[in-house]
Design an enzyme around this catalytic site. Structure first.
Site, short mmCIF file in Angstrom:
data_model
loop_
_atom_site.label_atom_id
_atom_site.label_comp_id
_atom_site.label_asym_id
_atom_site.label_seq_id
_atom_site.Cartn_x
_atom_site.Cartn_y
_atom_site.Cartn_z
N LYS A 12 23.39 48.38 53.84
CA LYS A 12 24.36 47.84 54.80
C LYS A 12 23.92 48.31 56.18
O LYS A 12 23.25 49.33 56.30
CB LYS A 12 25.76 48.39 54.47
CG LYS A 12 26.90 47.55 54.97
CD LYS A 12 27.38 46.54 53.95
CE LYS A 12 28.51 45.71 54.53
NZ LYS A 12 29.03 44.72 53.60
N GLY A 41 46.85 39.01 53.53
CA GLY A 41 45.67 38.64 54.31
C GLY A 41 45.20 37.26 53.91
O GLY A 41 44.67 37.05 52.82
N ASN A 63 39.59 34.02 55.65
CA ASN A 63 38.66 33.09 54.98
C ASN A 63 38.80 33.12 53.47
O ASN A 63 38.88 32.09 52.81
CB ASN A 63 37.22 33.44 55.36
CG ASN A 63 36.97 33.15 56.82
OD1 ASN A 63 37.35 32.10 57.33
ND2 ASN A 63 36.34 34.09 57.51
N VAL A 64 38.83 34.33 52.90
CA VAL A 64 38.92 34.45 51.45
C VAL A 64 40.35 34.19 50.98
O VAL A 64 40.58 33.45 50.02
CB VAL A 64 38.45 35.85 50.97
CG1 VAL A 64 38.56 35.96 49.46
CG2 VAL A 64 37.03 36.13 51.42
P1 NAD Z 1 39.03 37.59 57.46
O1 NAD Z 1 38.79 38.45 58.65
O2 NAD Z 1 38.72 36.15 57.51
O3 NAD Z 1 40.58 37.71 57.01
C1 NAD Z 1 41.30 38.89 57.01
C2 NAD Z 1 42.77 38.51 57.23
O4 NAD Z 1 43.57 39.69 57.08
C3 NAD Z 1 43.05 37.99 58.65
O5 NAD Z 1 43.80 36.78 58.58
C4 NAD Z 1 43.84 39.11 59.30
O6 NAD Z 1 44.78 38.65 60.26
C5 NAD Z 1 44.54 39.71 58.10
N1 NAD Z 1 45.01 41.07 58.29
C6 NAD Z 1 44.44 42.07 59.00
N2 NAD Z 1 45.20 43.17 58.92
C7 NAD Z 1 46.27 42.86 58.14
C8 NAD Z 1 47.40 43.58 57.68
N3 NAD Z 1 47.61 44.85 58.04
N4 NAD Z 1 48.28 42.94 56.89
C9 NAD Z 1 48.10 41.66 56.52
N5 NAD Z 1 47.04 40.92 56.93
C10 NAD Z 1 46.15 41.51 57.73
O7 NAD Z 1 38.26 38.32 56.27
P2 NAD Z 1 37.78 37.67 54.89
O8 NAD Z 1 36.37 37.22 55.03
O9 NAD Z 1 38.82 36.74 54.38
O10 NAD Z 1 37.72 38.98 53.96
C11 NAD Z 1 38.92 39.56 53.45
C12 NAD Z 1 38.59 40.86 52.75
O11 NAD Z 1 37.67 40.61 51.68
C13 NAD Z 1 37.89 41.89 53.65
O12 NAD Z 1 38.32 43.17 53.27
C14 NAD Z 1 36.42 41.71 53.32
O13 NAD Z 1 35.68 42.91 53.54
C15 NAD Z 1 36.50 41.39 51.84
N6 NAD Z 1 35.34 40.62 51.34
C16 NAD Z 1 35.04 39.41 51.90
C17 NAD Z 1 33.96 38.67 51.41
C18 NAD Z 1 33.60 37.31 51.97
O14 NAD Z 1 32.82 36.58 51.34
N7 NAD Z 1 34.15 36.92 53.10
C19 NAD Z 1 33.19 39.16 50.34
C20 NAD Z 1 33.54 40.40 49.78
C21 NAD Z 1 34.62 41.12 50.30
#
Ligand code: NAD
Length: 365
Positions: free
Chosen positions: A94, A194, A197-198
């Protein structure tokens, strides 16, 4: 002979890198500095026994250098186990770049970062993480082949989030099967914390299956958009942990499963996308087990993203990406069964299988 107890602050002073609590026999840690572009970055290579260390680059305005080092050490170790448990021939790595991505990220800085990645000759392969976009990886690609997560127009696998969500959905179904006897989620009340995207893609799968979905996020506009799109309910309270629910899906932050929340949780299953959900892997894993809550290990069920970028290295297509991601269902069931049989936590069970795979490969080398 007396044994001197060294406090963690003392340890930091005498062994500032190898003495970090997050240091876990990492193979190599590379500090990158470039005055002209303002680049300051750390690349953490945890383990390369199974293959090159692949993991995203995070750009974040860290409060201290310790925070950045700690983050890269923790995240790179996590990647080792994520790839190992998923059966990929990849090690764990990373990178972190210091600074606010919104104001400090420039094309020159990204290209300089790419040159540092290139200097490692393929031992580390980068991708996107927080603060990075596909277009940044396209820039890195101009100076090194050791990058994934590039745009589909440039031959990459594109946005990994829908695949990550699909894997989380598979892991959640397996955990439901294990806990409730059926993997159908239609009558289950599920809180998705949350809806980025995911989270959004997960909400789509869950509402297609007829689950009762409740969403929470710090972004009100986003909540309303997702509510209207999928006909789900917005949570209006201020403490979701104590709400009545069947499944809790953390898809925002890490460490939400901790001393404060476990006692309040009514959910029977926890399955979400966030990395490092357990504040303390061992302690909180055991607390969940004692409370009879099924925990689908995060690094296992959120592996869809790495499966997606691995396709760029191995040249496999969408069908194989889906097949590998669907297999998260079987692996989750296997791990939950192993945890029960051995009376250990699901996290430990997954970790042991991943470690055994690494150890077996090491013996062959
Ligand atoms: P993202 O930034 O698109 O979405 C995160 C969401 O969480 C946002 O809408 C944000 O407003 C919300 N958020 C932040 N703080 C919050 C809180 N205290 N309470 C409620 N909501 C809150 O991120 P993502 O790509 O959707 O990823 C989500 C999680 O999954 C992250 O922890 C990321 O590390 C993990 N992840 C993502 C991927 C991927 O392919 N994108 C892969 C593995 C792990």
């Amino acid at each position: 002979m007396t044994t001197e107890i060294v406090s963690s602050n003392e340890l930091k002073k005498i062994a500032p890198v190898f003495g970090q609590l997050s240091f876990n026999d990492h193979e190599q840690i590379v500090f990158c500095n470039d005055k002209d572009t303002g680049l300051r970055a750390i690349i953490g290579i945890h383990n390369t026994v199974l293959g090159p260390a692949l993991g995203g680059t995070r750009m974040w305005d860290y409060a201290t250098e310790w925070d950045a080092l700690n983050d890269v050490l923790r995240l790179s170790r996590g990647m080792t186990y994520k790839s190992a448990i998923t059966g990929l021939n990849l090690g764990g790595g990373k990178a972190v770049i210091f600074g606010d991505a919104k104001t400090k990220k420039t094309p020159e800085l990204m290209i300089r970062f790419g040159q540092f990645v290139h200097s490692l000759a393929g031992k580390y392969i980068t991708a996107e993480d927080v603060g990075m976009a596909t277009s940044d990886m396209d820039l890195v690609r101009t100076v090194t082949p050791y990058v994934t997560g590039i745009s589909e127009e440039k031959g990459g696998a594109g946005n990994p989030s829908p695949i990550t969500a699909y894997g989380v959905f598979m892991g959640m179904k397996a955990a439901a099967k294990y806990t409730f006897g059926s993997d159908m989620l239609e009558d289950k009340k599920i809180y998705v914390q949350g809806i980025g995207n995911v989270g959004e893609a997960l909400v789509e799968h869950l509402s297609n299956e007829g689950a009762e979905v409740v969403i929470t996020d710090i972004n009100r506009d986003r909540l309303e958009e997702i509510r209207d799109k999928y006909n789900v309910t917005i949570y209006e309270g201020n403490n979701i942990y104590s709400e009545q629910m069947d499944i809790y899906a953390p898809c925002a932050l890490g460490a939400t499963i901790n001393d404060d929340t476990i006692g309040q949780l009514t959910a029977k299953v926890i399955a979400g996308a966030a990395n490092n959900q357990l504040a303390d892997e061992n302690k909180h894993g055991f607390m969940l087990r004692e409370k009879g809550i099924t925990y689908a290990p995060d690094f296992l069920i959120n592996a869809g993203g790495i499966i997606n970028v691995y396709a760029e290295l191995e040249n496999y297509g969408k069908q194989e990406i889906i097949r590998k991601t669907e297999n998260i269902y079987n692996t989750t069931l296997e791990i939950l069964g192993k945890a029960d049989a051995q009376n250990i936590t699901a996290h430990q069970a997954a970790f042991e299988i991943a470690q055994a795979r690494i150890d077996a490969r090491k013996k062959e080398q």
